[in-house]
Design a protein around this motif. Structure first.
Motif, PDB file in Angstrom:
ATOM      1  N   ILE A  37       0.840  -1.202   0.000  1.00  0.00           N
ATOM      2  CA  ILE A  37       0.000   0.000   0.000  1.00  0.00           C
ATOM      3  C   ILE A  37       0.874   1.250   0.000  1.00  0.00           C
ATOM      4  O   ILE A  37       0.586   2.226  -0.686  1.00  0.00           O
ATOM      5  N   ARG A  38       1.961   1.200   0.760  1.00  0.00           N
ATOM      6  CA  ARG A  38       2.856   2.351   0.820  1.00  0.00           C
ATOM      7  C   ARG A  38       3.454   2.637  -0.562  1.00  0.00           C
ATOM      8  O   ARG A  38       3.451   3.775  -1.019  1.00  0.00           O
ATOM      9  N   HIS A  39       3.957   1.607  -1.230  1.00  0.00           N
ATOM     10  CA  HIS A  39       4.673   1.816  -2.483  1.00  0.00           C
ATOM     11  C   HIS A  39       3.764   2.019  -3.690  1.00  0.00           C
ATOM     12  O   HIS A  39       4.188   2.644  -4.673  1.00  0.00           O
ATOM     13  N   TYR A  40       2.541   1.484  -3.670  1.00  0.00           N
ATOM     14  CA  TYR A  40       1.685   1.559  -4.855  1.00  0.00           C
ATOM     15  C   TYR A  40       0.441   2.434  -4.698  1.00  0.00           C
ATOM     16  O   TYR A  40      -0.213   2.739  -5.690  1.00  0.00           O
ATOM     17  N   VAL A  41       0.110   2.837  -3.466  1.00  0.00           N
ATOM     18  CA  VAL A  41      -1.098   3.644  -3.267  1.00  0.00           C
ATOM     19  C   VAL A  41      -0.770   5.013  -2.684  1.00  0.00           C
ATOM     20  O   VAL A  41      -1.286   6.036  -3.147  1.00  0.00           O
ATOM     21  N   ILE A  42       0.106   5.063  -1.684  1.00  0.00           N
ATOM     22  CA  ILE A  42       0.320   6.309  -0.946  1.00  0.00           C
ATOM     23  C   ILE A  42       1.468   7.145  -1.515  1.00  0.00           C
ATOM     24  O   ILE A  42       1.324   8.345  -1.715  1.00  0.00           O
ATOM     25  N   ILE A  43       2.600   6.541  -1.793  1.00  0.00           N
ATOM     26  CA  ILE A  43       3.772   7.310  -2.206  1.00  0.00           C
ATOM     27  C   ILE A  43       3.680   7.855  -3.639  1.00  0.00           C
ATOM     28  O   ILE A  43       4.055   9.006  -3.874  1.00  0.00           O
ATOM     29  N   PRO A  44       3.166   7.109  -4.642  1.00  0.00           N
ATOM     30  CA  PRO A  44       3.138   7.676  -6.011  1.00  0.00           C
ATOM     31  C   PRO A  44       2.391   8.999  -6.152  1.00  0.00           C
ATOM     32  O   PRO A  44       2.902   9.911  -6.811  1.00  0.00           O
ATOM     33  N   PRO A  75       9.382   8.624   4.472  1.00  0.00           N
ATOM     34  CA  PRO A  75       8.460   9.103   5.517  1.00  0.00           C
ATOM     35  C   PRO A  75       7.711  10.378   5.119  1.00  0.00           C
ATOM     36  O   PRO A  75       6.509  10.507   5.382  1.00  0.00           O
ATOM     37  N   ILE A  76       8.408  11.298   4.460  1.00  0.00           N
ATOM     38  CA  ILE A  76       7.747  12.539   4.038  1.00  0.00           C
ATOM     39  C   ILE A  76       6.721  12.243   2.945  1.00  0.00           C
ATOM     40  O   ILE A  76       5.607  12.778   2.969  1.00  0.00           O
ATOM     41  N   ALA A  77       7.098  11.380   1.999  1.00  0.00           N
ATOM     42  CA  ALA A  77       6.165  11.024   0.924  1.00  0.00           C
ATOM     43  C   ALA A  77       4.951  10.289   1.481  1.00  0.00           C
ATOM     44  O   ALA A  77       3.829  10.499   1.019  1.00  0.00           O
ATOM     45  N   THR A  78       5.166   9.440   2.491  1.00  0.00           N
ATOM     46  CA  THR A  78       4.044   8.717   3.097  1.00  0.00           C
ATOM     47  C   THR A  78       3.086   9.697   3.764  1.00  0.00           C
ATOM     48  O   THR A  78       1.867   9.600   3.613  1.00  0.00           O
ATOM     49  N   ARG A  79       3.631  10.655   4.503  1.00  0.00           N
ATOM     50  CA  ARG A  79       2.780  11.636   5.190  1.00  0.00           C
ATOM     51  C   ARG A  79       2.026  12.496   4.172  1.00  0.00           C
ATOM     52  O   ARG A  79       0.831  12.723   4.304  1.00  0.00           O
ATOM     53  N   LEU A  80       2.743  12.981   3.162  1.00  0.00           N
ATOM     54  CA  LEU A  80       2.112  13.816   2.140  1.00  0.00           C
ATOM     55  C   LEU A  80       1.044  13.025   1.373  1.00  0.00           C
ATOM     56  O   LEU A  80      -0.060  13.523   1.136  1.00  0.00           O
ATOM     57  N   GLY A  81       1.348  11.791   1.012  1.00  0.00           N
ATOM     58  CA  GLY A  81       0.377  10.960   0.297  1.00  0.00           C
ATOM     59  C   GLY A  81      -0.854  10.667   1.144  1.00  0.00           C
ATOM     60  O   GLY A  81      -1.982  10.700   0.646  1.00  0.00           O
ATOM     61  N   ALA A  82      -0.626  10.372   2.443  1.00  0.00           N
ATOM     62  CA  ALA A  82      -1.770  10.114   3.325  1.00  0.00           C
ATOM     63  C   ALA A  82      -2.633  11.359   3.467  1.00  0.00           C
ATOM     64  O   ALA A  82      -3.875  11.273   3.449  1.00  0.00           O
TER      65      ALA A  82
END
Length: 153
Positions: A37-44, A75-82
């Motif tokens: 989920i992190r690599h294919y849904v949240i970070i892109p 971590p920054i990309a995860t937060r921004l994507g979320a």
């Protein structure tokens, strides 16, 4: 801003933001614990947003465009994507409410238009009946006049 005049509108916007907070927290948790989920849904979406933002800022400043934009750290990309996905969630709820209200108004207007059409049809039928009665009475009047003319002769 118009919404400032309506406390109910402010309250609804605040409630929508409060609803998106748990959804964003859930996305953060899933981003930390589920690599798929992190690599294919949240970070892109976050990396795409970062690329567009950097390019647009450089374009506005009329600076040279780099070939490659540095990627955000995970971590920054995860937060921004979320955060972005939680805002999309709120946006979709808003769109759903707008669609519901529009469809409700549309069906209400359709029902009102149907009632008007029914009333027009009923009035047309009454006018046709009255027209038929007038024609019948005109024939009766003509017959009576003819009978009176024959009687006078």
């Amino acid at each position: 801003m118009v919404i400032g005049r309506f406390p109910v509108g402010k309250l609804l916007i605040f409630a929508m933001k409060r609803v998106s907070k748990p959804f964003g927290d859930l996305l953060m948790w899933m981003g930390k614990h589920h690599p798929f989920i992190r690599h294919y849904v949240i970070i892109p979406p976050a990396q795409l947003y970062n690329t567009f933002e950097v390019r647009s800022k450089l374009r506005m400043l009329r600076l040279k465009q780099p070939r490659r934009i540095p990627r955000l750290s995970p971590p920054i990309a995860t937060r921004l994507g979320a955060d972005m996905l939680s805002e999309v969630f709120v946006f979709c709820i808003g769109l759903g409410l707008i669609y519901y209200e529009i469809s409700k108004t549309y069906t209400k207007n359709q029902k009102k238009d149907q009632e008007i059409e029914d009333q027009k049809r009923a009035l047309d039928e009454r006018v046709d009946c009255i027209g038929a009665d007038v024609e019948r009475q005109q024939k009766d009047i003509n017959w009576i006049r003819a009978a009176l003319n024959d009687f006078e002769k």
